[in-house]
Structures are given as structure tokens and as C-alpha cells.
Design a protein around this motif. Sequence first.
Motif, short mmCIF file in Angstrom:
data_model
loop_
_atom_site.label_atom_id
_atom_site.label_comp_id
_atom_site.label_asym_id
_atom_site.label_seq_id
_atom_site.Cartn_x
_atom_site.Cartn_y
_atom_site.Cartn_z
N ARG A 21 12.65 -37.96 48.31
CA ARG A 21 12.41 -36.61 47.81
C ARG A 21 11.70 -35.80 48.90
NH1 ARG A 21 8.40 -35.76 43.23
NH2 ARG A 21 8.47 -33.50 43.16
N TYR A 66 12.81 -14.87 27.75
CA TYR A 66 12.49 -15.55 26.51
C TYR A 66 11.57 -14.70 25.65
CZ TYR A 66 14.15 -19.21 29.46
OH TYR A 66 14.90 -19.96 30.31
N PRO A 114 8.93 -16.17 19.32
CA PRO A 114 9.52 -15.98 17.99
C PRO A 114 8.71 -15.07 17.09
CG PRO A 114 9.41 -18.31 18.55
CD PRO A 114 8.79 -17.57 19.66
N ASP A 115 7.38 -15.28 17.10
CA ASP A 115 6.55 -14.49 16.20
C ASP A 115 6.56 -13.01 16.59
OD1 ASP A 115 4.12 -17.05 15.57
OD2 ASP A 115 5.88 -16.41 14.44
N THR A 135 12.90 -20.40 15.81
CA THR A 135 12.85 -19.26 14.90
C THR A 135 12.85 -19.75 13.45
OG1 THR A 135 15.21 -19.11 15.20
CG2 THR A 135 13.87 -17.47 16.34
N ARG A 136 12.03 -19.08 12.67
CA ARG A 136 11.94 -19.46 11.27
C ARG A 136 13.12 -18.85 10.51
NH1 ARG A 136 6.56 -17.38 11.37
NH2 ARG A 136 5.21 -18.96 12.26
N PRO A 170 14.85 -20.75 22.46
CA PRO A 170 13.99 -20.14 21.45
C PRO A 170 14.58 -20.21 20.05
CG PRO A 170 14.86 -18.48 22.94
CD PRO A 170 15.31 -19.79 23.46
N ARG A 218 8.98 -11.44 17.79
CA ARG A 218 10.22 -10.83 17.35
C ARG A 218 10.15 -10.52 15.86
NH1 ARG A 218 15.87 -13.89 18.04
NH2 ARG A 218 15.35 -13.79 20.24
N LYS A 227 -9.09 -30.44 41.51
CA LYS A 227 -9.78 -30.96 40.33
C LYS A 227 -11.13 -31.50 40.75
CE LYS A 227 -5.61 -32.57 38.32
NZ LYS A 227 -4.88 -33.79 38.58
#
Lengths: 301, 284, 317
Positions: C60, C306, C309-310, B281-282, B277, C312, C124
Motif C-alpha cells: 500500500r 447527502y 433525514p430529520d 428515512t422514517r 440516506p 428533510r 493523541k
Amino acid sequence: MLVWLAHILHFSFFHSGPVRTALLVGGCAAVVCAVIGVFTILRGHAFAGHALGDVSSAGGSASFFLGISPLAGFLGIAAIAAMSLEFLGVRRVRDQDVATGIVLGAGLGLSALFLYFDITTTSTTGAAVTVMFGSMFALSPSLIWPSIIVAILGLGTVSVLYRPLLLSVADPELAATRGISNRWVGMLHLLALAGAVALAALSVGSVLASALLIGPAAAALRVSRRPCVAISWAIILGLVAVWGGIWLAYESYYWFSGNAWPVSFFVVVIIFAMYLLGAPCQQLLRRRVRVAEPLPEGTER
Amino acid sequence: MFASFMINTWIAATIIAVTAGILGFFVVLRRSAFAAHALPIGAFPGAAAAQLLGIQPLWGLLAFVAVGVALLQQLQRLGRRDVAAGLVLVTLMASGALLLSMTKAYGPGVFALLFGEVLGVSSADLLPVTIISAVVMVGVICLYRPLLLQSAFPALAVARGIRAGTTDLLFLILLGLVTAMALPVVGTLLVFSLLVVPAATAQTLSSHPTRAFVLSVVLAVGLMWSAIAFSFWTDWPIGFFVGAVGATLFSSARIFRFVRSRWRSTTAVAPSGPLNPAVFTRPT
Amino acid sequence: MAYREKVSIASDGKRDGADYEAIAESRVPNYSAAIVKGSMEQTGTPLLSAEDITVRIGTRVLLQNVTFSIGPGEFCGLIGENGAGKTTLLRSLIGLQHSPHGRVRVCGLPPAKARDWVGYVPQKINFAPDLPLRVFDLVLLGCDGHRLGPRWFSRRLREQAHKAICAVGAEGFAYQRIGELSGGQQQRAVIAHAMARQPRLLLLDEPLANLDFRSASELAQLLGHLSRVHGISVLVTAHDINPLLSLLDRIVYLAKGRAASGSIEEVVQEETLSRLYGYPVAVIKHGGKLLVLPDVGPREGEDGCYVVPDARSAEGV
């Protein structure tokens, strides 16, 4: 009524031998192409169908210098091309475009070679035009019965495979669940397609064969919601196009003072007009669907 | 083989091969092989029309290509793409049948236009070939990234403001220009084969876009040269050699890929690493 | 009794419907898992049994020694992370997967012979918009799509198709072109197609994917209804199991090519699910219902978690 009809069609129309041959062979080609064309378009094989037509021109041109029946030539090469398409994986959506392109390139190359042999060995300079654009009024009457047999074989294959083919066209996975082998169904469809295209190539020429294959079926698919209705419409439209084209070409002899226009031109023009007319018809159909049909009795929950 | 009367042929053929190899990369990527077949074949009656009117064949071809592109663009909106291409092809070709029936003395010309006859290129023919090739190359270089994105990920391209209709039209115009330019020199069959075969082979061999792009051009030139050489030696039509060599190329590429995938399937699929992450980050 | 009627519909025809009725009799609308298990024990043999299924592609290993069984009328969920082999498992249960090792029995028959007893709804489904098939035609093809030759008019066949359409509540759009329907309606149409031969086992691959809340929960209710009222065993794979949780009898889970099964209480726990998905999962109880959620959010000092970002920056971190 009869007098009026006879006046329009000129008395000589049905009495002329070449016209009768053209009507019969062209009619066979129209019917088979219409039926198989519906499935071909739905499988997304329109390009493959066109390629088979183009490639079969190699057989047509080979028949000139080998001295065999042109139908046998068209049919043989189209069948070989169909099998190569299957081998290169035309069933897989990812590979279908390229596989068809390769077969088309190689087949047209072969056709170039055979036409070259035609020109150098038999000095028939018009071979390219005859093979590529067809000449319906020059068809030999001996082709009538073989054409009818090929048509019956093609229609027979499709009617035997009707339901598995339909399910496989709708969704291959659903077909596999019902125990249908998509590989076999696809291969037999391609073979039937080869037969249909060979007939069409014989009548309207190999480059224009896909007009009979794609046009009526595409127009029919726009206006129908059920498979059998779509097929019936395709047959009607195909016959109208071919017979109408033959009649117009015959008549054009009188319009342009002895310089008749080619049948193929009229056939394609009619087909193109049909496809364009399909759009307004589709709108009408849409409107009709919104007022849903009443359900038969006893189906309420 | 390299006599003075052949020099023009070699130059024209090389220019056409390079241009076709470049554009062919996108033809295969966008799965528009049918359009790449329909435009050259549909344009071919243009030459007959030009002869009928007594003008340069190039103008007739350009006119028919323009009609073809416009029709194709309109019909694609109505329904399936392949049906549209097929209908455009047969419609243009039917008018070709009509024009041919009007000009009786066009038999040998039909063969040359359909299957190519590269031995008779004059110096005057070179000029339009060079100009149009330059235009197409500049066009492809300008459109490289939008075309690549739109061909591979249509939905992502829309998100970046690339309109599918516009890209489609520009691509078809480029295709039409190549067609009109190459048709009188090499014929419809060669145009189509050069557009599809080298690019298909290249994309079979490499999944890296730039590598496949370069390989496609190299293969196109190789295909063209070998076809001219074979045709010169045997005196057989060049179209046959392009088709045959092309099919051989593609089949061997397929076999090569098959063997390589068998050999590689022993290696396991790489696990995906954790997202980081911090990268996103900006700075504050 | 609406239910009784449905059961008699399901049990007529050439098949012996005795155990359908036995299951349905023993059920009440607000059934519980205990009753289902009881009915399964009464009828004895499982409807579907898979033993030691192993599928390899190259070197596999996709599935290794997967063993589980489903009883008559049971509603099972199949869960596992992406690439765990859910679709492969379903395909090998109906004999579509190439070269599986192991033994699959449906009603005591190998999959290739038990096609009439199994309905499968693939993941599908893309119907072309110009496909000239109405929902009714698709369901008819579900009855006899594998037969050769043209179809002659048959009243029995049409009634059978109507029953399947009614069973999934598709009467409203039965006569419309299938390509013009919405995703949820197409999904119902395909389920009707799978139901056309009155199967005893219905396998569905991600039927809830790409459906909105309402369609997803309606579809889940429909599947529960089919299982409860028609006595059909259902095995359904899903990523978002929340709409299904209140209906499931049992959960089969796949991880790293191996399978295990358990009741809801056993599987739907934070520990088990987190281990299964390799990612923190929270199980919340809300109004008597269980909810499974991915455990995201700013939690300090913990690894493997995780943060968007926004989100946070919005909190001023």
C-alpha cells in the motif's frame, strides 16, 4: 529518648543475627521496589510486575533441588520471564494483559514442576510455603552482599535512565521525538524490574513480592506532583512497611505467647493501610494545589 | 486412564473447562486477566480458613471470593485497575500466610490448592461444580450482549443505558463463582490459565465474536483434556502441562496470525461506499 | 518593545540567532504573506526541505514522491482527507516513520541529527491522571529528556523552561499536575515541551481537534504569535482550517499520496477543495474573512449531496 527506644525495641532486637539480615535484605528490597515500582505503575505494568514475582518462584523452587543460591534462582527466572514478556509485546497496551497472562501461566506451571521435584527428590515439604510466602528470619547471612549488589545494579539502571524513562512513561511518542528508543528503555526497565522483584520475592515471598512493588509506589503517587517527590515518598513508605513489619513480627512472638505471626502478613497490612490513607491525603493535596504557588521572579509575560 | 476412579475427574474437568472457556472470552475482551488471577489466588486462603474452622472448603472459598470482589470493586474506584487487583491479591494472600502459619499441617494442601491435583475428585465434589457451572452459564447467556457491548465499546454501552459499574460487579461475581467452584478441584493456577489462555488464543485467531467464543470453549476443553492425559502418563503435576501447552498454543496462534497478516497485506483496504440516506428515512 | 525582548530570548544560548532577528525585524504585527515570502527569499535556503518522500506499507502506497519546502518563519497548513497520510508525512519529517524513501533536510541536516531544531506535538496525548509530572517538569524534560543520568540543578535549564512556558502562556498552571489539566491546557503544555529547546521548526498534528471554539482560536493565535514573534516555522495539520485561515502563509495539501502547495488564494477555492476532499465544499467570504464549510443542504437534482433525514422531514418534504 534512647532508653525509651531501647525499651520499645527490646535489646535483643538488633542483636539477633536473623533480624539484622532481614532488616538489610528487606531494606534493599523495599528501596529498589519503591523506586522501580513508581515507573512500573505509571507504565501500566503492575500486572507484569506481579507476574514476574510469581514466575520467579520457579527459580526459587529450582534452587532447592539444584542447590544454588535462592537469589540466583529468583533472579535468573525473573530475567528470562522479563525477556519473554518483551518478546510477546508487553509494551503494546493492546497485548499487554494477555501477554502477561500467558507468561504467568507458563511460569507458574514451571514452578509447579520444580516444586514437585523438590517434594519427590529432597522431601522438603515446606518448600511451597517458603517460596510462595517467604520466611524472612530464615534468610542466610551470605545473601546480604549479593542483595546489596542487585539493589545497587537496579537503582543504577534507573538513575542512568531516569529522564528518558520518565519521558517514555509520560508519552512514548514524545520520547521517540527526542530520539529515545522506547524499546530499549522498556527492556532495561523490565530487567531492572526483574531484579527488584527477585529481591522482594526473596524477602516477602514470590506471591507477595508485588506488595512491595505496587503498594508504596501507588500510595506515593497519590500524594505527590513531582517525580522525585513521588520516588522519595515511595522509598520512605516501603522502608516503613518492611522494617515495621519485621519489628511487629518480632514483637508478636511475645504477644501471642511464642507463636509469632509471619513478617509478610504485617508488611502487607501496613502497605494496605498506607494505600487507604492515601485517599484523604490526596484530598488535602488537591486543596493545597488550588492556592497556586507564587511563580519565581522574572517569569511574567 | 479412563478407569472408574478417573471418571469423576474427567466429568468435573470438562464442566470446569467449558465454563472457564465461556467466561474467559470476556476476561480477555475486558482485559481483566489480573482480576482473573487475583481472585483465585486471593480465594485460596479461604480453604485454609475453612480447615481452621472445620467447615466445608467451598464455604471458606466463597467467603474469601466475596471479600475479594467487594474489595476489588471499591479499590477500582480509587485508582488504577491493575493496582487495585494487585492490592486485593496481596492483602488476601497475606491473610493466607497468617492462616497457614496457624495450621502447621497444611504443607501438601498448599501445593494442591495452588497448582492443582485433579486425580482425587469424589462424587460429592461433582454436585457443587455442576450447580455453580449451570448458574454461571445462565448468567453469561443472559448478560452476553450487554457484556459484549460494554467490553468492546464502553461509551456506546453507556448510551444504551448499560451502567459500567453494574456490569463490572456482575462480571466479577461470575468470575468469583467460577473461582470458588473450580479451585478445590483444579487449583488456582489452572483456573487462571483456563480463563486466559484459550480465550486469548481464540481472539488471536478470529476477530468474529461468536466464532472466537466457540473456539475459546473448544480450546479450553482441549487444553484441559491434554493436560490431564499428559499428567496421567508422566505423573508430573498437571499445572505444568496446562502452562506449557497453553504457552505453545498461544505462541503458535501468534505466529499463524503474523504469517497470515504478511500474506494478506498485499490486498488493498476496501474503499467505503457512499451512505444511503433512504435507509434511514422514517416511513411517513 | 516586547517583541524585541522575545527575540533576544529566542536568540541567546549557543545558537546563532541572526536570522531569527532578521525575520523579526522585517515584520510588523499586521504582517502579510508577501513580507514572509520576501524574508524567506532574503535568507535563502529553506528551513525544511522534503524531496521525493515515498512511504509504503506492504504494497500500500501511503505517500508518493511528496516534495515541498518550508522557509524560515513560515506558517504552513497541511490539509487532506482522512487517511491521506498527513501523520505519516509529519512522522517521516522527524525520522519516526520506518523506511521512508526520499530525502528530508532540516537546516541542512538529516532528521535524526536535527532533533534539536524541530519540535513535534503528536496528535493523541493522554496523560494519566496520576502521572507525577507538573507542566514545568514536562517542559524540563523537553530540554534534556534524552540525556542519561540524574539531573543536577541548573539555573540555565530552569530559565529556559520558564521561557518556553511563558511563550505559550502556561504560567497560570505551570505547577499543576499535567494529568489534571483540561485538554486545551495540556495541548499548551505539550507545545511548551516542544518549544523547550528553542526549535526553529514546530510540527503539530491536529492540535485543534477536540477543542472548543475559544480554545481552538486561542491556540491558533498562539501558533501565529510563535511564528510571527519568535520567527519559528510552523507546519500544522488540521481538518477544520477556519481558525487558522487568517494566519496561514501557505497551504500544503495531500491527496491520494501526492502533495502540492499553494498560497491561501490558490488553495482555498471551492473547486480545489472539493476536488481535494472528494466532497462539495463551500468557501464563504464574511467580513473580509474566508470560511470553509462542507456544502450540505437540500439541493435538488444533484448527486453526491447527502441530506440529514430529520432536516428533510422538518421542511415537510
